[in-house]
Motif scaffolding. Structure first.
Motif, PDB file in Angstrom:
ATOM      1  N   LYS A 132      23.788 -23.341  43.395  1.00 28.59           N
ATOM      2  CA  LYS A 132      23.955 -22.129  44.207  1.00 28.59           C
ATOM      3  C   LYS A 132      25.439 -21.777  44.342  1.00 28.59           C
ATOM      4  O   LYS A 132      25.816 -20.615  44.239  1.00 28.59           O
ATOM      5  CB  LYS A 132      23.348 -22.318  45.605  1.00 28.59           C
ATOM      6  N   GLN A 135      26.696 -20.470  41.026  1.00 25.97           N
ATOM      7  CA  GLN A 135      26.161 -19.129  40.809  1.00 25.97           C
ATOM      8  C   GLN A 135      26.938 -18.095  41.609  1.00 25.97           C
ATOM      9  O   GLN A 135      27.261 -17.025  41.115  1.00 25.97           O
ATOM     10  CB  GLN A 135      24.687 -19.128  41.227  1.00 25.97           C
ATOM     11  N   SER A 136      27.257 -18.415  42.849  1.00 30.39           N
ATOM     12  CA  SER A 136      27.981 -17.470  43.686  1.00 30.39           C
ATOM     13  C   SER A 136      29.419 -17.262  43.194  1.00 30.39           C
ATOM     14  O   SER A 136      29.981 -16.187  43.368  1.00 30.39           O
ATOM     15  CB  SER A 136      27.976 -17.923  45.150  1.00 30.39           C
ATOM     16  N   ARG A 137      29.992 -18.262  42.566  1.00 29.01           N
ATOM     17  CA  ARG A 137      31.340 -18.126  42.044  1.00 29.01           C
ATOM     18  C   ARG A 137      31.394 -17.231  40.811  1.00 29.01           C
ATOM     19  O   ARG A 137      32.411 -16.631  40.525  1.00 29.01           O
ATOM     20  CB  ARG A 137      31.914 -19.491  41.679  1.00 29.01           C
ATOM     21  N   ARG A 139      29.775 -14.523  40.407  1.00 27.46           N
ATOM     22  CA  ARG A 139      29.660 -13.115  40.805  1.00 27.46           C
ATOM     23  C   ARG A 139      30.973 -12.498  41.051  1.00 27.46           C
ATOM     24  O   ARG A 139      31.967 -12.705  41.280  1.00 27.46           O
ATOM     25  CB  ARG A 139      28.788 -12.973  42.046  1.00 27.46           C
TER      26      ARG A 139
END
Length: 139
Positions: A132, A135-137, A139
């Motif tokens: 998670k 994944q957020s990095r 974006r």
């Protein structure tokens, strides 16, 4: 299949050259021997993340363990006895994302966030948390 694979791998594990993993496998003086249970649980954890019906290549797993031993050369990791952390390292070493540097990113994250200090952690949870964050990095 996991138990057969565990038996094949356990016979090949020589902690004179896998010395950085002694804590995880209970091979230090004063620890309870737990190599078989660590291997079985770790293989089950990895298969659960990849595909419960898949058979992991024994040679690939053995090579991954040797590379994880190198990673555990860091003194902070050598003290860790958390089977779930070892299983997460095994997962990232065997996963398809390995080629994209995910293993190295996971290693850096574990060291930076002190995950190695946890005495017990569920491999699936650790993998999910890191995924998670990664994944957020992106974006």
């Amino acid at each position: 299949m996991t138990y057969l694979q565990c038996r094949q791998l356990k016979d090949r594990l020589d902690f004179s050259y896998l010395s950085n993993l002694k804590s995880v496998f209970g091979k230090n003086k004063g620890q309870d021997e737990c190599a078989r249970s660590v291997l079985i649980q770790s293989l089950q954890d990895v298969r659960g993340q990849i595909d419960p019906n898949t058979t992991l290549d024994t040679e690939a797993v053995f090579e991954a363990i040797k590379r994880i031993n190198d990673t555990y050369g860091d003194k902070r990791l050598q003290a860790s006895m958390a089977q779930g952390l070892f299983a997460a390292f095994l997962y990232f070493q065997l996963s398809e994302d390995r080629k994209r540097g995910t293993y190295e990113q996971f290693t850096n994250w574990v060291l930076r966030t002190h995950q190695y200090e946890l005495t017990s952690i569920n491999a699936a949870d650790l993998i999910k948390i890191f995924s998670k964050i990664a994944q957020s990095r992106k974006r």
